[in-house]
Scaffold this motif. Sequence first.
Motif, PDB file in Angstrom:
ATOM      1  N   LEU A 116      -6.728  -0.517  -6.334  1.00  0.00           N
ATOM      2  CA  LEU A 116      -8.014   0.380  -5.916  1.00  0.00           C
ATOM      3  C   LEU A 116      -7.374   1.640  -5.304  1.00  0.00           C
ATOM      4  CD1 LEU A 116     -10.617  -1.887  -4.689  1.00  0.00           C
ATOM      5  CD2 LEU A 116     -10.466  -0.986  -7.088  1.00  0.00           C
ATOM      6  N   VAL A 117      -6.450   1.781  -4.505  1.00  0.00           N
ATOM      7  CA  VAL A 117      -5.926   2.679  -3.873  1.00  0.00           C
ATOM      8  C   VAL A 117      -5.026   3.619  -4.830  1.00  0.00           C
ATOM      9  CG1 VAL A 117      -4.083   3.743  -2.310  1.00  0.00           C
ATOM     10  CG2 VAL A 117      -5.988   1.983  -1.448  1.00  0.00           C
ATOM     11  N   LEU A 166     -14.209  -4.588  -0.549  1.00  0.00           N
ATOM     12  CA  LEU A 166     -13.524  -5.691  -0.726  1.00  0.00           C
ATOM     13  C   LEU A 166     -14.420  -6.915  -0.116  1.00  0.00           C
ATOM     14  CD1 LEU A 166      -9.896  -4.920   0.096  1.00  0.00           C
ATOM     15  CD2 LEU A 166     -10.829  -5.352  -2.098  1.00  0.00           C
ATOM     16  N   LEU A 221     -13.194   0.911   1.462  1.00  0.00           N
ATOM     17  CA  LEU A 221     -12.211  -0.069   0.862  1.00  0.00           C
ATOM     18  C   LEU A 221     -12.493  -1.459   1.313  1.00  0.00           C
ATOM     19  CD1 LEU A 221     -10.023  -0.650  -1.172  1.00  0.00           C
ATOM     20  CD2 LEU A 221      -8.428   0.056   0.546  1.00  0.00           C
ATOM     21  N   ASP A 222     -12.689  -1.343   2.907  1.00  0.00           N
ATOM     22  CA  ASP A 222     -13.064  -2.606   3.791  1.00  0.00           C
ATOM     23  C   ASP A 222     -14.348  -3.114   3.084  1.00  0.00           C
ATOM     24  OD1 ASP A 222     -10.303  -2.366   4.742  1.00  0.00           O
ATOM     25  OD2 ASP A 222     -11.422  -1.451   6.732  1.00  0.00           O
ATOM     26  N   MET A 252       0.874  -1.129   0.132  1.00  0.00           N
ATOM     27  CA  MET A 252       0.066  -0.047   0.025  1.00  0.00           C
ATOM     28  C   MET A 252       1.007   1.218  -0.064  1.00  0.00           C
ATOM     29  SD  MET A 252      -3.407   0.677   0.728  1.00  0.00           S
ATOM     30  CE  MET A 252      -3.851  -0.885   1.243  1.00  0.00           C
ATOM     31  N   SER A 298      -6.787  -4.471  -2.799  1.00  0.00           N
ATOM     32  CA  SER A 298      -6.541  -3.079  -2.367  1.00  0.00           C
ATOM     33  C   SER A 298      -5.571  -1.951  -2.895  1.00  0.00           C
ATOM     34  CB  SER A 298      -6.642  -2.629  -0.872  1.00  0.00           C
ATOM     35  OG  SER A 298      -5.530  -2.931  -0.174  1.00  0.00           O
ATOM     36  N   GLU A 299      -4.293  -2.531  -3.245  1.00  0.00           N
ATOM     37  CA  GLU A 299      -3.259  -1.894  -3.487  1.00  0.00           C
ATOM     38  C   GLU A 299      -3.689  -1.048  -4.957  1.00  0.00           C
ATOM     39  OE1 GLU A 299       1.239  -2.158  -4.659  1.00  0.00           O
ATOM     40  OE2 GLU A 299       0.369  -3.659  -3.535  1.00  0.00           O
ATOM     41  N   PHE A 352     -15.772   0.613  -7.604  1.00  0.00           N
ATOM     42  CA  PHE A 352     -15.162   1.120  -6.419  1.00  0.00           C
ATOM     43  C   PHE A 352     -15.441   2.831  -6.357  1.00  0.00           C
ATOM     44  CE2 PHE A 352     -11.565   2.768  -3.778  1.00  0.00           C
ATOM     45  CZ  PHE A 352     -12.125   2.439  -2.781  1.00  0.00           C
ATOM     46  N   GLN A 371     -10.678   4.152   3.940  1.00  0.00           N
ATOM     47  CA  GLN A 371     -10.409   2.741   4.561  1.00  0.00           C
ATOM     48  C   GLN A 371     -11.602   2.062   4.530  1.00  0.00           C
ATOM     49  OE1 GLN A 371      -7.147   1.237   5.721  1.00  0.00           O
ATOM     50  NE2 GLN A 371      -8.683  -0.408   5.158  1.00  0.00           N
ATOM     51  N   PRO A 418      -7.165  -9.006   0.252  1.00  0.00           N
ATOM     52  CA  PRO A 418      -6.926  -7.647   0.569  1.00  0.00           C
ATOM     53  C   PRO A 418      -5.704  -7.054  -0.276  1.00  0.00           C
ATOM     54  CG  PRO A 418      -6.794  -9.131   2.585  1.00  0.00           C
ATOM     55  CD  PRO A 418      -7.332  -9.963   1.455  1.00  0.00           C
TER      56      PRO A 418
END
Length: 95
Positions: A78-79, A65, A61-62, A1, A75-76, A47, A58, A72
């Motif tokens: 998407l961020v 997912l 995202l949580d 991340m 998430s990278e 997203f 956060q 998990p």
Amino acid sequence: MNPAVDLTVYYRLAPGVAIRPERFGGLVYRYDNRRLYFLHSHQAVEFVNSLDGSRSLQETLDDFLASREMPPSASEALVKTVVKLEQLGILTHSG
């Protein structure tokens, strides 16, 4: 991340931005400068559309997912999408 990303920020689409789902992912249009951008992932489109400014990055995202039973590690990407869209003026902080 990406350590430079503040996951406590509340993001939303900037005013004058629209996202249209497409076969390949989605088209993002900024009405203010008439620029067109492409999202090459249906998950990224979903997203970004879920970023409504009511929850932190956060939390969103949580939930995203978990609801899609994604690992998990997803998430990278998407961020990274959020960071890029913020740089382009497509996403903004709410509040």
